[in-house]
Design an enzyme around this catalytic site. Structure first.
Site, PDB file in Angstrom:
ATOM      1  N   ARG A  56      45.770 -35.726  42.577  1.00  0.00           N
ATOM      2  CA  ARG A  56      44.574 -36.512  43.299  1.00  0.00           C
ATOM      3  C   ARG A  56      44.954 -37.740  44.398  1.00  0.00           C
ATOM      4  O   ARG A  56      44.080 -37.614  44.759  1.00  0.00           O
ATOM      5  CB  ARG A  56      43.516 -37.104  42.100  1.00  0.00           C
ATOM      6  CG  ARG A  56      43.230 -35.831  40.931  1.00  0.00           C
ATOM      7  CD  ARG A  56      42.305 -36.559  40.371  1.00  0.00           C
ATOM      8  NE  ARG A  56      42.409 -36.039  38.855  1.00  0.00           N
ATOM      9  CZ  ARG A  56      40.707 -35.506  38.359  1.00  0.00           C
ATOM     10  NH1 ARG A  56      41.278 -36.918  37.935  1.00  0.00           N
ATOM     11  NH2 ARG A  56      40.778 -34.351  37.326  1.00  0.00           N
ATOM     12  N   LYS A  61      47.684 -35.258  36.879  1.00  0.00           N
ATOM     13  CA  LYS A  61      45.624 -35.334  36.649  1.00  0.00           C
ATOM     14  C   LYS A  61      45.718 -33.238  37.024  1.00  0.00           C
ATOM     15  O   LYS A  61      46.600 -32.962  37.371  1.00  0.00           O
ATOM     16  CB  LYS A  61      44.917 -35.779  36.670  1.00  0.00           C
ATOM     17  CG  LYS A  61      44.877 -37.479  36.511  1.00  0.00           C
ATOM     18  CD  LYS A  61      44.496 -37.473  35.117  1.00  0.00           C
ATOM     19  CE  LYS A  61      45.041 -38.942  34.562  1.00  0.00           C
ATOM     20  NZ  LYS A  61      44.461 -39.474  33.319  1.00  0.00           N
ATOM     21  N   ASP A  77      39.566 -41.505  36.300  1.00  0.00           N
ATOM     22  CA  ASP A  77      39.116 -40.194  36.441  1.00  0.00           C
ATOM     23  C   ASP A  77      38.149 -40.455  38.069  1.00  0.00           C
ATOM     24  O   ASP A  77      37.448 -38.897  37.956  1.00  0.00           O
ATOM     25  CB  ASP A  77      38.107 -39.558  35.775  1.00  0.00           C
ATOM     26  CG  ASP A  77      39.563 -39.477  34.608  1.00  0.00           C
ATOM     27  OD1 ASP A  77      40.559 -39.092  34.550  1.00  0.00           O
ATOM     28  OD2 ASP A  77      38.492 -38.834  33.301  1.00  0.00           O
ATOM     29  N   GLY A  89      43.213 -30.931  29.453  1.00  0.00           N
ATOM     30  CA  GLY A  89      44.616 -31.564  29.165  1.00  0.00           C
ATOM     31  C   GLY A  89      44.503 -32.619  27.262  1.00  0.00           C
ATOM     32  O   GLY A  89      44.971 -33.236  26.976  1.00  0.00           O
TER      33      GLY A  89
HETATM   34  C1  S3P Z   1      41.097 -38.714  28.010  1.00  0.00           C
HETATM   35  C2  S3P Z   1      41.705 -40.533  29.007  1.00  0.00           C
HETATM   36  C3  S3P Z   1      42.804 -40.202  30.066  1.00  0.00           C
HETATM   37  C4  S3P Z   1      41.764 -39.301  31.476  1.00  0.00           C
HETATM   38  C5  S3P Z   1      41.148 -38.176  30.874  1.00  0.00           C
HETATM   39  C6  S3P Z   1      40.401 -38.236  29.460  1.00  0.00           C
HETATM   40  C7  S3P Z   1      40.769 -38.994  26.982  1.00  0.00           C
HETATM   41  O1  S3P Z   1      43.532 -39.029  30.440  1.00  0.00           O
HETATM   42  O2  S3P Z   1      42.005 -38.823  32.456  1.00  0.00           O
HETATM   43  O3  S3P Z   1      39.950 -36.980  31.836  1.00  0.00           O
HETATM   44  O4  S3P Z   1      39.405 -38.495  26.356  1.00  0.00           O
HETATM   45  O5  S3P Z   1      41.577 -39.503  25.930  1.00  0.00           O
HETATM   46  P1  S3P Z   1      44.931 -40.431  29.898  1.00  0.00           P
HETATM   47  O6  S3P Z   1      45.229 -40.227  29.067  1.00  0.00           O
HETATM   48  O7  S3P Z   1      45.727 -39.175  30.433  1.00  0.00           O
HETATM   49  O8  S3P Z   1      44.391 -41.184  31.373  1.00  0.00           O
END
Ligand code: S3P
Length: 438
Positions: free
Chosen positions: A352, A348, A321, A95
């Protein structure tokens, strides 16, 4: 599928080092690819998610090369000079790669197709499509704003002032990265602080970025566009999100005393340490220092009699996380742990909340699922029963690792249906665990 049963072990003793931070590794490659000249990175996480970012930046013109263990060289093309990729960008399970790269493409005169695995293809991209559309990019997404999708970047893009409707570092970063090649000032208003690696690193690469903190804690981030980034030498600190599995493992296995070296403790990431301490966890910090502009320490973790608590939802973004690992600790604590305000966990790599409720219940824990969290009645340190059948990980690395750790505290162990997703963020997890859990 690669199933495996994780069994109870003797005390976890010794010293380990966890791999580089995933968030910082992604950003090292992306920003290196936008600087003019060579960026050198050490301690880069060589997990599949980061390799997806590396492949995408190569497809858009940068040279991204592995020199040795965690040691990488990135030759950037400069802000504004990304090339049209010739094939779809395969984001795998990641993501972060998807949302941040959508931001980069949004302000370049190129078109890119983003594709991903079954888990990523279920995740909402509307949260980045909305601000990036305001900046002028055009999107053609699958139903519900999901992958596969196509982005057509705008030149010039339009600077916006965007107030984050969800506490998301990925959305913040997507807008800021789009702002790099946008004339004028791009502003992101963040009512709830999220991880600030993008801000720290953009500054490190020479971007003109300021952060103003208002009296209510709202952060106003302003980036001057048409930036020129200067190549950097980056040492990536260890990932606190990976360390979390071993912190919990050492806390719940009697007789353990484990040193975890080089753990990043940026305050926007360190919520898990604070919450586990509130539960009675003995976690000592040694050798506090700075690595790559981030606070780092070695952690000494000792087996502890944990107590259930009500977790303050305000701390959630700084450990977003780590909830799957926390749920495991709660299942072994004395009394009840209540978590709330965790709606984001449902979008996520898997849902989760639902997936951990099902997995822990299968292992014999007493868990109630609510709309925005879990309530867990712990055993007070007694072993859980364990699972007769395999728990379902739904292509989610953190579910697999959390339940592997739970297996250490289950009489019959825990069978995990598929360990392959672990390689997205922590390829050496099983080797480290097997080395300790003799
Ligand atoms: C991340 C932001 C978080 C986190 C992901 C990494 C990042 O996601 O859960 O593992 O590197 O900016 P969200 O922005 O969707 O909260």
């Amino acid at each position: 599928m690669k199933p495996r049963r994780f069994m109870p072990s003797g005390p976890l003793r010794g010293t380990i080092r966890v791999p580089g931070d995933k968030s910082i590794s992604h950003r090292s490659i992306m920003l290196g690819a936008l600087a003019v000249g060579e960026t050198r990175v050490t301690g880069l996480l060589e997990g599949e998610d980061v390799l997806s970012t590396a492949a995408a930046m190569r497809a858009m013109g940068a040279s991204v090369e592995r020199l040795g263990d965690g040691e990488w060289s990135v030759q950037g093309v400069g802000v504004g000079a990304l090339l049209q990729p010739q094939t779809p960008l395969d984001m795998g399970n990641s993501g972060t790669s998807t949302r941040l790269l959508m931001g980069l493409v949004a302000s370049h005169p190129i078109m890119a197709n983003f594709i991903g695995d079954a888990s990523l293809s279920k995740r909402p991209m509307g949260r980045v499509i909305e601000p990036l559309s305001q900046m002028g990019a055009a999107f053609d997404a699958s139903e519900g704003g999901r992958l596969p999708l196509t982005v057509r970047g705008a030149l010039p893009a339009v600077p916006i002032s965007y107030r984050l409707p969800v506490a998301s570092a990925q959305v913040k970063s997507a807008v800021l990265l789009a702002g790099l090649n946008t004339p004028g000032i791009t502003t992101v208003i963040e009512p709830v602080p999220t991880r600030d690696h993008s801000e720290r690193m953009l500054r490190g690469f020479g971007a003109d970025l300021s952060v103003e903190v208002e009296s209510d804690g709202t952060r106003v981030i302003r980036l001057v566009g048409e930036a020129e980034l200067k190549p950097q030498t980056i040492e990536v600190p260890g990932d606190p999100s990976s360390a979390a599995f071993f912190i919990v493992a050492a806390l719940i296995v009697p007789g353990s005393e484990l040193t975890i070296q080089n753990v990043g403790l940026n305050p926007t990431r360190a919520g898990i340490v604070e919450v586990l301490r509130q539960m009675g966890g003995k976690i000592e910090e040694l050798n506090r220092r700075e690595v790559g502009g981030e606070p780092v320490a070695d952690l000494v973790v000792r087996h502890s009699a944990l107590k259930g608590i009500a977790v303050d939802p305000a701390i959630a973004p700084s450990m977003i996380d780590e909830f799957p690992a926390l749920f495991v600790a709660a299942a072994l604590a004395e009394g009840t742990t209540v978590t709330t305000g965790l709606e984001e966990l449902r979008v996520k790599e898997s849902d989760r909340i639902a997936v951990m409720a099902a997995a822990l219940t299968l292992a014999g824990a007493r868990v109630t699922e609510t709309e925005d969290g879990l309530t867990i009645h712990g055993t007070g340190g007694d072993l859980l029963r364990g699972t007769a059948t395999a728990i379902a990980t739904h292509l989610d690395h953190r579910i697999a690792m959390s339940m592997a750790v739970a297996g250490l505290a289950c009489r019959e162990g825990v069978e995990v249906d598929d360990t392959r997703p672990i390689a997205t963020s922590f390829p050496i997890f099983e080797a480290l665990l097997d080395g300790l859990a003799q």
